[in-house]
Design a protein around this motif. Sequence first.
Motif, PDB file in Angstrom:
ATOM      1  N   SER A  31       0.826  -1.209   0.000  1.00  0.00           N
ATOM      2  CA  SER A  31       0.000   0.000   0.000  1.00  0.00           C
ATOM      3  C   SER A  31       0.861   1.260   0.000  1.00  0.00           C
ATOM      4  O   SER A  31       0.509   2.255  -0.654  1.00  0.00           O
ATOM      5  CB  SER A  31      -0.954   0.006   1.196  1.00  0.00           C
ATOM      6  N   TYR A  56      -9.089   7.516  -7.889  1.00  0.00           N
ATOM      7  CA  TYR A  56      -8.696   6.372  -7.066  1.00  0.00           C
ATOM      8  C   TYR A  56      -8.883   6.689  -5.586  1.00  0.00           C
ATOM      9  O   TYR A  56      -9.422   5.880  -4.826  1.00  0.00           O
ATOM     10  CB  TYR A  56      -7.242   6.004  -7.341  1.00  0.00           C
ATOM     11  N   SER A  57      -8.432   7.865  -5.174  1.00  0.00           N
ATOM     12  CA  SER A  57      -8.543   8.264  -3.770  1.00  0.00           C
ATOM     13  C   SER A  57     -10.001   8.312  -3.330  1.00  0.00           C
ATOM     14  O   SER A  57     -10.370   7.771  -2.277  1.00  0.00           O
ATOM     15  CB  SER A  57      -7.880   9.628  -3.560  1.00  0.00           C
ATOM     16  N   THR A  59     -12.699   6.907  -4.714  1.00  0.00           N
ATOM     17  CA  THR A  59     -13.379   5.619  -4.805  1.00  0.00           C
ATOM     18  C   THR A  59     -12.993   4.702  -3.658  1.00  0.00           C
ATOM     19  O   THR A  59     -13.859   4.097  -3.008  1.00  0.00           O
ATOM     20  CB  THR A  59     -13.055   4.926  -6.141  1.00  0.00           C
ATOM     21  N   THR A  60     -11.708   4.566  -3.389  1.00  0.00           N
ATOM     22  CA  THR A  60     -11.254   3.617  -2.364  1.00  0.00           C
ATOM     23  C   THR A  60     -11.624   4.075  -0.962  1.00  0.00           C
ATOM     24  O   THR A  60     -11.924   3.241  -0.100  1.00  0.00           O
ATOM     25  CB  THR A  60      -9.736   3.405  -2.451  1.00  0.00           C
ATOM     26  N   ARG A  61     -11.626   5.382  -0.732  1.00  0.00           N
ATOM     27  CA  ARG A  61     -11.983   5.854   0.612  1.00  0.00           C
ATOM     28  C   ARG A  61     -13.481   5.836   0.850  1.00  0.00           C
ATOM     29  O   ARG A  61     -13.936   5.813   1.991  1.00  0.00           O
ATOM     30  CB  ARG A  61     -11.416   7.261   0.837  1.00  0.00           C
ATOM     31  N   MET A  63     -15.428   3.391  -0.483  1.00  0.00           N
ATOM     32  CA  MET A  63     -15.874   2.006  -0.566  1.00  0.00           C
ATOM     33  C   MET A  63     -15.572   1.261   0.736  1.00  0.00           C
ATOM     34  O   MET A  63     -14.451   1.341   1.252  1.00  0.00           O
ATOM     35  CB  MET A  63     -15.164   1.308  -1.736  1.00  0.00           C
ATOM     36  N   THR A  65     -14.312  -1.574   3.128  1.00  0.00           N
ATOM     37  CA  THR A  65     -13.261  -2.562   2.929  1.00  0.00           C
ATOM     38  C   THR A  65     -13.833  -3.950   2.686  1.00  0.00           C
ATOM     39  O   THR A  65     -13.353  -4.696   1.827  1.00  0.00           O
ATOM     40  CB  THR A  65     -12.333  -2.594   4.157  1.00  0.00           C
ATOM     41  N   LEU A  68     -14.910  -4.717  -0.869  1.00  0.00           N
ATOM     42  CA  LEU A  68     -13.808  -4.958  -1.801  1.00  0.00           C
ATOM     43  C   LEU A  68     -13.195  -6.337  -1.581  1.00  0.00           C
ATOM     44  O   LEU A  68     -12.781  -7.002  -2.539  1.00  0.00           O
ATOM     45  CB  LEU A  68     -12.744  -3.871  -1.644  1.00  0.00           C
ATOM     46  N   VAL A  95      -5.639  -2.254  -1.776  1.00  0.00           N
ATOM     47  CA  VAL A  95      -6.316  -1.246  -2.608  1.00  0.00           C
ATOM     48  C   VAL A  95      -6.939  -0.162  -1.735  1.00  0.00           C
ATOM     49  O   VAL A  95      -6.826   1.038  -2.032  1.00  0.00           O
ATOM     50  CB  VAL A  95      -7.381  -1.927  -3.485  1.00  0.00           C
ATOM     51  N   ILE A  96      -7.584  -0.571  -0.652  1.00  0.00           N
ATOM     52  CA  ILE A  96      -8.203   0.404   0.245  1.00  0.00           C
ATOM     53  C   ILE A  96      -7.146   1.231   0.969  1.00  0.00           C
ATOM     54  O   ILE A  96      -7.229   2.471   1.029  1.00  0.00           O
ATOM     55  CB  ILE A  96      -9.104  -0.311   1.275  1.00  0.00           C
ATOM     56  N   GLY A  99      -5.398   4.109  -0.896  1.00  0.00           N
ATOM     57  CA  GLY A  99      -6.177   5.333  -1.063  1.00  0.00           C
ATOM     58  C   GLY A  99      -6.016   6.292   0.099  1.00  0.00           C
ATOM     59  O   GLY A  99      -6.007   7.520  -0.097  1.00  0.00           O
TER      60      GLY A  99
END
Length: 216
Positions: A31, A56-57, A59-61, A63, A65, A68, A95-96, A99
């Motif tokens: 990460s 990316y930032s 979307t991942t924050r 979503m 965990t 995913l 991925v999470i 972000g």
Amino acid sequence: MDWTVVTSNAPLFVSATLNTVAIAAATIVLSVVIAFPLAIMRDSRFGFLRWVSAGYSWTTRAMPTLSLLFLAYYGLPQFGIYLDPVVAAITGLTVIAAGYNMEYIRVGLQAVPAGQYEACRALGIPLSIALRRLIVPQAMRTILPPLTSNLTLLLKGSALASLVAVTELSGQAMALISYTYKPIEILIAVALIYLCLNGVLVGVQRLVEQRYRLQD
């Protein structure tokens, strides 16, 4: 209280702890490695790179965990991609985490005085060398505290891996509780193990902080 339930199952605790350490360590390293270029892209002069990084930032924050993790383990097989449970857990958590880490790194890089960047450009120092030798060492003092806090949460968040068929510490504890009906002893043992693991992470933070402090 019957502590023999812990001692008699010590091999299971050791194996589960090693799985937790492996997942957390791989996720932490990956990460951070992914977050650095994303943080640099976030303030790039190229609009496309800025949009990719910002997307990316966001979307991942936004979503969860867990969603995913389920996508990596249960969703990808719908497209013919089958991941080992450990690999799926590391993929989802990485991925999470990237972000969040990219935002901490971005703030740290922005905290370095603009004159440092201008001096590097004036001297013709390539960006890669300027970042490695000058910018990042200065930024680390700003990056490290929030980054370590997030990595600590990530270590504890590795417990979610048990939901995708990974035998890690928390999942093993729940299995033992359902078998032995001794929740207090088992949960205390698990809490102490997590405390020790986080203590190691905090100790590494202090060593890194001391290193960069000595470079002042």
